[in-house]
Write an enzyme that holds these catalytic residues in place. Structure first.
Site, short mmCIF file in Angstrom:
data_model
loop_
_atom_site.label_atom_id
_atom_site.label_comp_id
_atom_site.label_asym_id
_atom_site.label_seq_id
_atom_site.Cartn_x
_atom_site.Cartn_y
_atom_site.Cartn_z
N HIS A 297 -5.66 2.70 1.27
CA HIS A 297 -5.01 4.16 1.92
C HIS A 297 -5.48 4.80 2.83
O HIS A 297 -5.00 5.14 4.06
CB HIS A 297 -4.83 5.30 0.98
CG HIS A 297 -4.16 4.44 -0.55
ND1 HIS A 297 -3.43 3.44 -0.73
CD2 HIS A 297 -4.65 4.68 -1.91
CE1 HIS A 297 -3.14 3.22 -1.94
NE2 HIS A 297 -3.85 3.90 -2.80
N ASP B 116 0.87 -1.02 -0.21
CA ASP B 116 -0.26 0.03 0.05
C ASP B 116 0.87 1.03 -0.08
O ASP B 116 1.59 1.42 0.94
CB ASP B 116 -0.73 0.13 1.29
CG ASP B 116 -1.82 1.16 1.15
OD1 ASP B 116 -1.49 2.09 0.70
OD2 ASP B 116 -2.91 1.14 1.83
N HIS B 117 1.12 1.85 -1.10
CA HIS B 117 2.13 2.87 -1.22
C HIS B 117 1.84 4.17 -0.13
O HIS B 117 3.14 4.48 0.04
CB HIS B 117 2.34 3.25 -2.74
CG HIS B 117 1.53 4.34 -3.20
ND1 HIS B 117 0.19 3.85 -3.74
CD2 HIS B 117 1.41 5.63 -3.19
CE1 HIS B 117 -0.57 5.19 -4.00
NE2 HIS B 117 0.27 6.02 -3.73
C1 BG6 Z 1 -3.59 4.58 -6.07
C2 BG6 Z 1 -5.14 4.58 -6.87
O1 BG6 Z 1 -3.73 3.63 -5.56
O2 BG6 Z 1 -3.59 5.84 -5.32
C3 BG6 Z 1 -5.31 6.05 -7.68
O3 BG6 Z 1 -5.42 3.82 -7.53
C4 BG6 Z 1 -4.96 7.37 -7.14
O4 BG6 Z 1 -6.49 6.08 -8.08
C5 BG6 Z 1 -3.42 6.96 -6.19
O5 BG6 Z 1 -5.00 8.28 -7.76
C6 BG6 Z 1 -3.13 8.31 -5.20
O6 BG6 Z 1 -1.89 8.10 -4.95
P1 BG6 Z 1 -1.02 9.38 -4.48
O7 BG6 Z 1 0.26 8.67 -3.90
O8 BG6 Z 1 -1.00 10.14 -5.72
O9 BG6 Z 1 -2.03 10.17 -3.64
#
Ligand code: BG6
Length: 508
Positions: free
Chosen positions: A248, A185-186
């Site tokens: 997230h 989960d980045h």
């Molecule tokens: C991803 C989603 O996991 O996270 C995307 O699939 C979203 O839809 C993105 O735009 C948002 O990540 P960040 O790091 O740009 O906030």
């Protein structure tokens, strides 16, 4: 969350090597790790996919990707040449046993050349329907026998609902040891997200007030200006609830609500987070009606540019029922949080791209100042700004200079930019480094993923079973549908927004 780089030789095998994730995130992250001296001396990156391509063609593609997407800007020739000689490409068919034999040969060749046993990291940057086949075939080819050295990294979405997540978990746990499984989960790799733990558990002044006695409510808001772009087919089967909230946003909530871990150990931390998910109140159909709202963007203008509505996006059903916005009121039913609402919202094509957590404290028990002194009175708020601004601000009341007693709200700010000169790494850099170091702290665990699915299932089922008649119900460049305002206004609150780029005062 490594404290040092691993010196073990490492081989990355990236499934989806020619795909978007590798281009935008993985390859730039690996290159930046290399530039910053975090890569082991001996490493090899093997991109793999169905497209036929030579090593040279793959290398040229990566250079273009890195020049476009790397946080360190265009690659410098000398460093690039040093890096790219470790990068290879192998055309592959994920279903074919030969593919995996080929990987086996490459791994053996590297081990022989390096006179060492390398760690091997299989990174599944592919569509989720390939997770079962790839994980099974790696194991079948006996490429994952060395539990200490072989790891498997799986991107989201992990499952489409509770049942499919359970099935996938069952399969993967039958093939790999828990210590080999890294579910990404980045958001967990973001610098500011990790700092929530530091902030909460390295400062003694917070713990006494971090509970229902002092906190009135919590808001977690992740808004994006971007629409779904070319991801229509994926997003149609997903929607905001699956795409953002199940993972997230609930993870952010866990960081805010978790108990202090006994030690900074991966299992310990993940246990504390799963405790939160398990303590969250399950929704009845009536709760879904009163505590969860959805939205879908219509056309509009963003920064002077006309943008299509969701239903007009490429490969999106013109009558789509997919939500691009969701706002939900959660409760964590335990001693610490009893009765404290957690409002969570996320949406695409919103007025601002910003991720913030706001903790609103209870009001003073008795107001000693005259009404004319407290025109702009505001309860104390702690605002943890995750992106684009990276800051933590505490909003307090102060006397405005002058002969009158007039109070207004001021911010006490810790701002990353003003405090540190070194640039924060990208989330993927942290997570890839942790994978190399064998540190699972910032990765999801199967039971966490299932607990999160379990929590949102009643909402998913209700929304899927009942088409929204009001879609589209918010226009691009807005703050989402009116129902979201009503959701929070019913409790006497409103959504907070922080002006972008350093304006000192929060709007309210
Ligand atoms: C991803 C989603 O996991 O996270 C995307 O699939 C979203 O839809 C993105 O735009 C948002 O990540 P960040 O790091 O740009 O906030």
């Amino acid at each position: 969350m490594s404290t040092k780089a691993t010196s073990d030789p490492t081989i990355f095998i990236i499934f989806g090597g020619t795909g978007d994730l590798n281009a935008r995130k993985l390859a730039p992250a690996l290159y930046n790790l290399f530039l910053d001296g975090w890569m082991p001396k001996k490493f090899s990156i093997i991109g793999t996919g169905r497209t036929k391509m030579s090593d040279e063609e793959f290398r040229t593609k990566l250079l273009e990707d890195i020049n476009q997407f790397s946080r360190s800007g265009k690659a410098e020739k000398e460093k690039w040449d040093e890096f790219i000689k470790n990068v290879y490409y192998q055309v592959s068919d994920a279903k074919d046993a030969e593919t995996y034999k080929e990987f086996g040969k490459r791994i053996d060749a590297h081990n022989a050349e390096w006179k060492a046993k390398a760690n091997v990291i299989y990174y599944l940057a592919v569509a989720p329907e390939f997770f079962p086949i790839i994980t099974t075939n790696i194991a079948k080819a006996k490429l994952a026998e060395d539990k200490k050295r072989v790891r498997i990294v799986i991107e989201k979405p992990f499952g489409h609902d509770l049942e499919s997540a359970q099935e996938l978990n069952k399969l993967i746990s039958s093939l790999y040891d828990d210590c080999q499984i890294y579910l990404i989960d980045h958001y967990l790799g973001k610098e500011t997200v990790q700092n929530i733990m530091a902030f909460r558990f390295a400062n003694s002044i917070l713990e006494p007030i971090w509970n229902r006695n002092f906190i009135e409510h919590v808001q977690i808001s992740v808004t994006e200006q971007l629409g779904v772009q070319d991801r229509g087919p994926y997003y149609e089967g997903s929607g905001a609830l699956r795409d953002m909230i199940q993972n997230h946003l609930l993870q952010l909530l866990c960081f805010v609500a978790m108990e202090a871990p006994n030690s900074f150990n991966a299992e310990e931390l993940r246990n504390r987070k799963v405790d939160v998910l398990k303590a969250m109140r399950k929704f009845t159909p009536e709760d879904v009606r009163t505590s969860a709202v959805r939205g879908q963007y219509g056309p509009g203008w963003i920064q002077g540019e006309e943008v299509p509505g969701y239903r007009q996006e490429t490969k999106v059903d013109p009558n789509s029922n997919t939500e691009t916005f969701a706002a939900i009121k959660f409760f964590v039913d335990n001693w610490r949080w009893h009765g404290v609402p957690f409002y969570v919202r996320t949406g695409k094509r919103m007025h601002q791209s910003a991720s913030t957590i706001t903790i609103q404290f209870k009001d003073v028990p008795h107001l000693v100042f005259p009404a004319e002194a407290t025109d702009s009175w505001q309860q104390n708020r702690l605002i943890i700004s995750i992106q684009p601004e990276m800051s933590i601000r505490l909003q307090v009341q102060a006397k405005r200079p002058g002969i009158d007693m007039v109070l207004n709200t001021v911010d006490m700010v810790f701002d990353y930019k003003g405090t540190y000169t070194n640039e924060a790494p990208e989330a993927y850099e942290t997570l890839l480094l942790d994978t190399m170091a064998g540190d699972q702290t910032l990765f999801m665990r199967g039971d966490q993923v299932e607990a999160a699915w379990d929590l949102i299932m009643p909402i998913l089922k209700t929304w899927e079973g009942k088409k929204s008649l009001s879609f589209p119900n918010y226009s691009a460049d807005s703050w989402g549908p009116e129902v979201a305002e009503a959701l929070i206004a019913r409790d006497g609150f409103h959504w907070f927004t922080l002006p972008v780029n350093g304006n000192k005062k929060a709007k309210h």
